[in-house]
Design a protein around this motif. Sequence first.
Motif, mmCIF file in Angstrom:
data_model
loop_
_atom_site.group_PDB
_atom_site.id
_atom_site.type_symbol
_atom_site.label_atom_id
_atom_site.label_comp_id
_atom_site.label_asym_id
_atom_site.label_seq_id
_atom_site.Cartn_x
_atom_site.Cartn_y
_atom_site.Cartn_z
ATOM 1 N N SER A 95 0.748 -1.096 0.032
ATOM 2 C CA SER A 95 -0.456 0.111 -0.138
ATOM 3 C C SER A 95 0.458 1.478 -0.179
ATOM 4 O O SER A 95 1.707 1.527 0.690
ATOM 5 C CB SER A 95 -1.214 0.493 1.603
ATOM 6 O OG SER A 95 -1.206 1.170 0.965
ATOM 7 N N GLU A 96 0.651 2.397 -1.014
ATOM 8 C CA GLU A 96 1.214 3.540 -1.260
ATOM 9 C C GLU A 96 1.143 4.251 0.264
ATOM 10 O O GLU A 96 1.950 4.836 0.665
ATOM 11 C CB GLU A 96 0.580 4.130 -2.683
ATOM 12 C CG GLU A 96 1.770 6.019 -2.537
ATOM 13 C CD GLU A 96 2.469 5.928 -3.532
ATOM 14 O OE1 GLU A 96 2.339 5.355 -4.799
ATOM 15 O OE2 GLU A 96 3.357 6.896 -3.115
ATOM 16 N N THR A 97 -0.197 4.326 0.285
ATOM 17 C CA THR A 97 -0.897 5.561 2.123
ATOM 18 C C THR A 97 0.159 4.401 2.723
ATOM 19 O O THR A 97 0.653 5.230 3.801
ATOM 20 C CB THR A 97 -1.837 5.651 1.651
ATOM 21 O OG1 THR A 97 -2.517 4.169 1.636
ATOM 22 C CG2 THR A 97 -2.366 6.855 1.056
ATOM 23 N N LEU A 98 0.531 3.574 3.678
ATOM 24 C CA LEU A 98 0.798 2.799 4.261
ATOM 25 C C LEU A 98 2.844 2.619 3.862
ATOM 26 O O LEU A 98 2.843 3.319 5.412
ATOM 27 C CB LEU A 98 1.345 1.157 4.674
ATOM 28 C CG LEU A 98 1.782 0.512 5.611
ATOM 29 C CD1 LEU A 98 1.414 1.209 7.229
ATOM 30 C CD2 LEU A 98 1.914 -0.692 5.287
ATOM 31 N N ARG A 99 3.596 3.032 3.124
ATOM 32 C CA ARG A 99 4.684 3.439 3.208
ATOM 33 C C ARG A 99 4.822 4.126 2.916
ATOM 34 O O ARG A 99 5.354 5.156 4.077
ATOM 35 C CB ARG A 99 4.784 2.722 1.701
ATOM 36 C CG ARG A 99 5.213 1.353 0.959
ATOM 37 C CD ARG A 99 5.639 0.805 -0.824
ATOM 38 N NE ARG A 99 4.915 1.356 -1.631
ATOM 39 C CZ ARG A 99 4.540 1.642 -2.444
ATOM 40 N NH1 ARG A 99 5.604 2.379 -2.984
ATOM 41 N NH2 ARG A 99 3.315 1.887 -3.331
ATOM 42 N N GLN A 100 3.859 5.646 2.822
ATOM 43 C CA GLN A 100 4.357 7.167 3.315
ATOM 44 C C GLN A 100 3.925 6.956 4.650
ATOM 45 O O GLN A 100 5.287 7.878 5.535
ATOM 46 C CB GLN A 100 2.869 8.255 2.787
ATOM 47 C CG GLN A 100 3.409 9.382 2.877
ATOM 48 C CD GLN A 100 4.991 9.919 1.905
ATOM 49 O OE1 GLN A 100 4.620 9.507 0.430
ATOM 50 N NE2 GLN A 100 5.590 10.233 2.781
ATOM 51 N N ALA A 101 2.988 6.924 5.610
ATOM 52 C CA ALA A 101 3.194 6.448 6.485
ATOM 53 C C ALA A 101 4.784 6.312 7.542
ATOM 54 O O ALA A 101 4.669 6.891 8.277
ATOM 55 C CB ALA A 101 2.266 5.650 7.529
ATOM 56 N N ILE A 102 5.175 5.058 6.656
ATOM 57 C CA ILE A 102 6.581 4.525 7.846
ATOM 58 C C ILE A 102 7.819 5.236 7.606
ATOM 59 O O ILE A 102 8.716 5.543 7.832
ATOM 60 C CB ILE A 102 6.632 3.270 6.712
ATOM 61 C CG1 ILE A 102 5.452 1.512 7.218
ATOM 62 C CG2 ILE A 102 7.783 2.780 6.867
ATOM 63 C CD1 ILE A 102 5.415 0.432 6.140
ATOM 64 N N CYS A 103 7.427 5.849 6.507
ATOM 65 C CA CYS A 103 8.362 6.975 6.027
ATOM 66 C C CYS A 103 8.165 8.085 7.019
ATOM 67 O O CYS A 103 9.709 9.052 7.635
ATOM 68 C CB CYS A 103 8.174 8.040 4.422
ATOM 69 S SG CYS A 103 8.709 7.237 2.985
ATOM 70 N N ASP A 104 7.578 8.358 7.643
ATOM 71 C CA ASP A 104 6.900 9.579 8.611
ATOM 72 C C ASP A 104 7.498 8.884 9.529
ATOM 73 O O ASP A 104 8.314 9.592 10.370
ATOM 74 C CB ASP A 104 5.374 10.339 8.467
ATOM 75 C CG ASP A 104 5.310 10.659 7.052
ATOM 76 O OD1 ASP A 104 6.302 11.048 6.390
ATOM 77 O OD2 ASP A 104 4.143 10.739 6.938
ATOM 78 N N TYR A 105 7.413 7.723 9.853
ATOM 79 C CA TYR A 105 7.313 7.105 10.839
ATOM 80 C C TYR A 105 9.323 6.918 11.629
ATOM 81 O O TYR A 105 9.850 6.624 12.656
ATOM 82 C CB TYR A 105 6.817 5.383 11.311
ATOM 83 C CG TYR A 105 7.094 4.560 12.142
ATOM 84 C CD1 TYR A 105 7.401 5.013 13.540
ATOM 85 C CD2 TYR A 105 8.021 3.421 11.809
ATOM 86 C CE1 TYR A 105 7.033 4.307 14.823
ATOM 87 C CE2 TYR A 105 8.069 2.551 12.668
ATOM 88 C CZ TYR A 105 7.962 2.931 14.069
ATOM 89 O OH TYR A 105 8.364 2.034 15.474
#
Lengths: 471, 471
Positions: free
Chosen positions: B160-170
């Motif tokens: 999921s692209e949105t999960l990957r974005q959330a991981i970047c922030d995390y």
Amino acid sequence: MSWQPDRLLHLSLAAQIKDWMIRQIQSGEWPAGTKLPPQRKLALSLGVNRSTLQEAVDELKADGLLSSRTGSATFVANDSWHLLVKQRLPNWQQYIEASIHKSNDQTIQLINEFEQDASVIRLGTGELSPSLLPVNEIQASLGSLPLDGKTLGYSSPQGSETLRQAICDYVKKRGITTTPENICVVSGGLQALQLIALGLLQPGSLVLQHEYSYLNSVRPFQSFGMNLHGLSADQYTAEHIRKVRGRRQAILYTIPTLHNPTGECMTWEDKNALYQLCAAERLPVIEDDVYFELSFEPAAPAMKSLDRSGQVIYIGSVSKTLSPGLRIGWVIASAPVIQRISDIKMQMDYGSSALSQLVVEHWLRTGLYENHVRRLRAELQSRAELMEILLKQYFESKASWESPQGGFYIWLRFHEPVITKELFMRLLKKKVLIHPGYIYGAQDAHHLRLSFAYGSEKELRKGMEMLYREI
Amino acid sequence: MSWQPDRLLHLSLAAQIKDWMIRQIQSGEWPAGTKLPPQRKLALSLGVNRSTLQEAVDELKADGLLSSRTGSATFVANDSWHLLVKQRLPNWQQYIEASIHKSNDQTIQLINEFEQDASVIRLGTGELSPSLLPVNEIQASLGSLPLDGKTLGYSSPQGSETLRQAICDYVKKRGITTTPENICVVSGGLQALQLIALGLLQPGSLVLQHEYSYLNSVRPFQSFGMNLHGLSADQYTAEHIRKVRGRRQAILYTIPTLHNPTGECMTWEDKNALYQLCAAERLPVIEDDVYFELSFEPAAPAMKSLDRSGQVIYIGSVSKTLSPGLRIGWVIASAPVIQRISDIKMQMDYGSSALSQLVVEHWLRTGLYENHVRRLRAELQSRAELMEILLKQYFESKASWESPQGGFYIWLRFHEPVITKELFMRLLKKKVLIHPGYIYGAQDAHHLRLSFAYGSEKELRKGMEMLYREI
């Protein structure tokens, strides 16, 4: 100098030589300013021809690590160490090229990539349209899941016991009588194939299958050195199988109900005959049964229902019916096979998502699943009718096909060999994605796997018109 | 007679003997009417006791393949061949033995099996107690997931692209700056290792690691012919690594924060030094960082934060913090590595559970995760204190250990070599499950991986007392 490149490695000889030279420089064996041995001599001691050596040297010159001063002599550049320290880039491409697993076929990689682009019309996708997935009902069912700390922990090797019990009850409709001990929950049918490849087969094993097969478009067997062999309809005989098999270990892969990509359904008599043939030849069978719920008329029982000796490894899944995103399938087989597959699954990913398992159990148990697939069949049937109307409109004189008995696909056969990679690329540029026959059977240029399951009516109409225009 | 059953296989000895006898009959070694050797002698040559042999013989008598005529002598039945042909049992054991993937170590298989038994006290389990999982909060969050038809379809190769974005922030809190293109979502850290093995390494590749390592207890590398090599603390030098490595392709595996099983934490200076060493040696690194959230004091940034050249493959996961049942982890690496891993993941299981991905994204985004791990650390710290009290009570004179800095484990070192397979089995019979040091480092008999994360206070007290009594 004892080192020589290894001809058995995936990596080219020149690349190996280049790597070796870098190591010589890094390790201080060849400090800056070192004059390399004459190329003729060096090539000889490396056991390669001069052009191979030249290739490696040229690349290192381009990188600035080697230099030529006068005539043909080659030197380690004075700033080589500095360059190496500055670079420090691991050469991942070399790792990738030398590694075990095969890459996906380029057409498949492009399909995977362009399926992410919402503006692309997908004429062959093996997936239900988002509009056919029971999103609201799944959302509603999430509230009723019996979550607890145990369920959210690591799974047992075979998967949730209560889900396996629900699967036992469910597969009775396929004529299969089994127990939770004979089931392993997996993350979809493809993982089941991977587990079978790693846990039961060996490099050189033979996988017999339909001449056009889904298996040719994925790599679970090929990546580990197994050989696929397609059988045409008249080659399913003891004599032919013995001849092809020789002394090799072998297994037969079949999708008896709604074959992917051809959509064919075996009758009960066909299944019986194939089962008897395999039993007589002691040829184990993988029965891939992930499409049966989508049969417009009730499908004949599974081949597994005939199995009294553990001959058949049966694969089921909800990916083609409820949601591919859940990633839940199951394998039903004899105890040693299930124990083996479960052991390897534990070593690969410690089991499938507990949430997904709970959802599938809930849907099977409550009848939600049964109701959903009934509605789904009706929807697919009207989509199939639309597709046939479009086929008659555009391709009646150019191609032939069978009316679909269910599932997603029509296996369109063109009289002329027009389904080429070039056509695939041309349509891709116009944002139409097709599944050419050559990804299911090598060299094929006559077939197209059309899917009526994914696109909207508007997209199917537009896509088929563009297909017509490009062919 | 050279064949003997293999005690390391999952299959019971009797079942293996039965299989072997069928092979003897099938192959014509024991034609119909053959008189079997006396049971005492046969049992001896098979290396089993007579009751095990008797079990196999009784089953074959029941199948009609063996018969007893006078006294104790046993014969191959006259119609044995006919029966075999009629039965047509595929010999799965032969398939399993010849196949690619290694079986789990027998101790690990027993651990997996007995972890399913709720009455067993688990003193070493690498898993949070069900009581520490935020079950109600997860249940509540299921109602807020943004489900739609697209999400419930097949995933994109990288997840999921949105999960990957959330991981970047995390992962910014680990000092890591990255983009969604450099992330692949996987089904837990173990799958990440499997993908690295299949996608980047080759048979014969060398995996350098801690002398005691989690990797020794799983098989993602060994099954594909890679060699593990343990380094003691003073062997992390360029000279030693070059010597061990030779010309082999190599990679270093490390868990710098809360190492499994030893619980060690590298300081920022340690991480820096190791990174520089690997960069200078062009030795790629796998940084397994799945425990960092459980550090009682803030952990030093990840080694990946130092990486400017794509040298480090970073693995994260929520299995040790939120729920192992979700099966969600991630790999952060340079683009070619991520593309390769994603391609193979597509070929293995078509991506991870969409539901699980949505839950993890929700937890990361809303701060639920941050709050949960804060509470979790406090709980683990008080459990660690209890475990140290018990250790002082029972083992102060017999063993040594370091106070845990976080995570799940205390790596207990006994002065005497008392942690044997025999002790493991003895405790298992009394329903106490331990993780002996020998599953993390071959030949070890001094260590025990104690976990304070799983058992209840009562179970830990009782388990430690029983451990004390058995040692």
